[in-house]
Scaffold this active site. Structure first.
Site, PDB file in Angstrom:
ATOM      1  N   SER A 102      65.793  23.051  96.414  1.00  0.00           N
ATOM      2  CA  SER A 102      64.779  22.002  96.435  1.00  0.00           C
ATOM      3  C   SER A 102      63.501  22.456  97.134  1.00  0.00           C
ATOM      4  O   SER A 102      62.798  23.331  96.670  1.00  0.00           O
ATOM      5  CB  SER A 102      65.360  20.746  97.088  1.00  0.00           C
ATOM      6  OG  SER A 102      64.497  19.643  96.958  1.00  0.00           O
ATOM      7  N   ASP A 241      57.903  19.130  94.291  1.00  0.00           N
ATOM      8  CA  ASP A 241      58.578  20.170  95.073  1.00  0.00           C
ATOM      9  C   ASP A 241      59.247  21.161  94.130  1.00  0.00           C
ATOM     10  O   ASP A 241      59.114  21.067  92.906  1.00  0.00           O
ATOM     11  CB  ASP A 241      59.568  19.557  96.063  1.00  0.00           C
ATOM     12  CG  ASP A 241      60.782  18.940  95.392  1.00  0.00           C
ATOM     13  OD1 ASP A 241      60.698  18.614  94.195  1.00  0.00           O
ATOM     14  OD2 ASP A 241      61.821  18.765  96.066  1.00  0.00           O
ATOM     15  N   ASP A 243      62.124  21.782  92.903  1.00  0.00           N
ATOM     16  CA  ASP A 243      63.022  21.410  91.810  1.00  0.00           C
ATOM     17  C   ASP A 243      62.608  20.121  91.114  1.00  0.00           C
ATOM     18  O   ASP A 243      63.325  19.625  90.242  1.00  0.00           O
ATOM     19  CB  ASP A 243      64.469  21.309  92.299  1.00  0.00           C
ATOM     20  CG  ASP A 243      64.736  20.101  93.178  1.00  0.00           C
ATOM     21  OD1 ASP A 243      63.798  19.647  93.865  1.00  0.00           O
ATOM     22  OD2 ASP A 243      65.872  19.610  93.185  1.00  0.00           O
ATOM     23  N   ASP A 245      62.286  16.928  92.012  1.00  0.00           N
ATOM     24  CA  ASP A 245      62.809  15.580  92.262  1.00  0.00           C
ATOM     25  C   ASP A 245      61.994  14.828  93.311  1.00  0.00           C
ATOM     26  O   ASP A 245      62.261  13.658  93.582  1.00  0.00           O
ATOM     27  CB  ASP A 245      64.297  15.603  92.642  1.00  0.00           C
ATOM     28  CG  ASP A 245      64.587  16.350  93.934  1.00  0.00           C
ATOM     29  OD1 ASP A 245      63.648  16.945  94.516  1.00  0.00           O
ATOM     30  OD2 ASP A 245      65.756  16.347  94.367  1.00  0.00           O
TER      31      ASP A 245
END
Length: 447
Positions: A102, A241, A243, A245
């Site tokens: 992440s 960010d 990833d 999400d």
């Protein structure tokens, strides 16, 4: 969750090359997950990743583990976490796997899973996986081995899904938007979504090299985005960010708009349109300003533990649709099953267009209280929060804040950190209180 050996609040995460983020563990994990899934008659999974260089190593190891358990794996290549949640559903896969840490630096990585419904695995399933990890690996017979394949149109499918969440009668024509993809998994997704909806898009953080993910860019560091928005005289900026999400926005004045403000805008617009179902779920970290702002609108608000999985649990428990963390995780269950930065951003854009208001004007409805968040790196296995000196300073700050502020101290679920958050009316005092607590924790931690 505290009893888990491997799983944290967002899957399994750590530094690459250090246990458990090693190829041998990833292989064993794939096997263990495959074994648990196979008991339910499951036979195929999707595997996606962000842009970290270690993703290649880990996806190969995971695939070998799945194959040894008799489970077929399909690769999507670099894809946002919410895309894997969506594709798992649309491909009728039995589970989805995301290789990502992440918002962490490139030298970290992690592995998390989605159920066939595109939701994060429940705690009891993660417990079953951990139990399997303690057993010796036993490969299925050769004629039962899982096969590997690749999905070539994953990005296009997800782009269309994102566009479908935006009101079809609206257009982004005339809007100049700067998009910072954190050199992560949305680099080939987010700019195309906005461009195809009519926006003039300026890209930054869209040149991943395997090692620059989240490096001075994206939702965790919006300085570059602020500078670009002001330089280009853009209407707003998107910061995702690594990833995809999380999302943080920047208005045309260069002011940051966080997850609390984003969910406030979305919930208020849903209320205005008569589409609000219930209330809003925040977390222990959510700003007091969000709670007060929603109360003034007559919108119920409850807090969950920190972590989007707990926000989701509380939403399901209350049969509500909207929840968020101030870090930028925004859950819109009327649109998708998990936090999705692109889709959340599109809903804010919809509110801007429908109300003919700038992001700055839309954000004015709630007043954020000064909030200071400081991190302390843990040096050993001893918990400094159990030390009497730390307990004493916490009590002193709580008494000083009284009912005009909040104090939250917790261990990170994804990193070896203690997070200290102090919130109140006076920023100078809030900063002093937070630093005082951090100083005592560091002193005790060094003993």
């Amino acid at each position: 969750m505290s009893k888990r050996k491997y799983f944290g609040t967002d899957g399994i995460r750590g530094k690459v090359g250090e246990y458990p983020i090693t190829p041998d563990f990833a292989l064993k994990l794939g096997w263990a997950v495959g074994r648990v899934l196979a008991k339910e008659g499951i036979g195929n999974v999707l595997i996606g990743k962000d842009t970290r260089i270690s993703g290649y190593m880990l996806e190969s190891a995971l695939e070998a583990g799945f194959a040894s358990a008799g489970v077929a794996a399909a690769f999507t290549g670099p894809m946002p976490t919410p895309a894997i949640a969506y594709l798992t559903r649309t491909f009728r896969a039995d589970a989805g796997v995301v290789i990502s840490a992440s918002h962490n630096p490139f030298y970290d990585n992690g592995i998390k899973f989605f159920s066939t419904e595109g939701k994060k695995l429940p705690d009891d399933v993660e417990a079953l996986i951990e139990a399997e990890l303690e057993k010796p690996l036993v490969c299925v017979a050769s004629d039962k081995l899982g096969r590997a394949s690749r999905i070539t149109d994953a990005a296009g499918r997800y782009i269309e899904f994102c566009k479908g969440s935006f009101d079809h009668e609206l257009s982004l024509s005339g809007l100049k938007i700067v998009v910072d993809c954190a050199n992560g998994a949305t680099y080939h997704i987010a700019p195309n979504v906005l461009k195809e909806l009519g926006a003039h898009v300026i890209k930054i953080g869209c040149n991943p090299n395997g090692m620059n993910i989240n490096e001075k860019c994206g939702a965790t560091d919006v300085d570059a985005l602020i500078e670009k928005v002001l330089e280009e005289k853009a209407d707003l900026g998107f910061a995702l960010d690594g990833d995809g999400d999380r999302i943080i926005l920047v208005d045309h004045n260069g002011h940051k708009v966080d997850g609390d403000q984003i969910i406030y805008i979305i919930a208020r617009e849903a209320l205005r349109k008569g589409q609000l179902q219930g209330g809003v779920v925040g977390t222990l970290m959510s700003n007091m300003g969000l709670e007060i702002g929603l109360k003034e609108l007559g919108i119920p608000f409850v807090r969950a533990k920190v972590g989007d999985r707990y926000v989701l649990e509380k939403l399901i428990e209350n049969d509500w649709r909207f929840g968020a963390e101030n870090s930028g995780h925004v859950l819109l269950l009327d649109k998708t099953t998990t936090g999705d930065g692109i889709i959340a951003g599109l809903q804010v854009l919809s509110a801007m267009i429908r109300n003919k208001m700038s992001l700055a004007d839309l954000s004015c409805g709630m007043k954020l209280f000064p909030q200071v968040l400081l991190n302390v790196h843990l040096l050993g296995s001893t918990d400094p929060l159990n030390h009497q000196q730390v307990k004493d300073v916490i009590q002193e700050v709580e008494l000083a804040l009284a009912d005009k502020g909040r104090l939250l101290i917790r261990k990170s679920g994804t990193e070896p950190l203690i997070r200290v958050m102090v919130e109140g009316e006076d920023k100078t005092l809030v900063t002093q209180y937070a630093q005082c607590i951090v100083d005592v924790i560091k002193k005790v931690n060094a003993i």
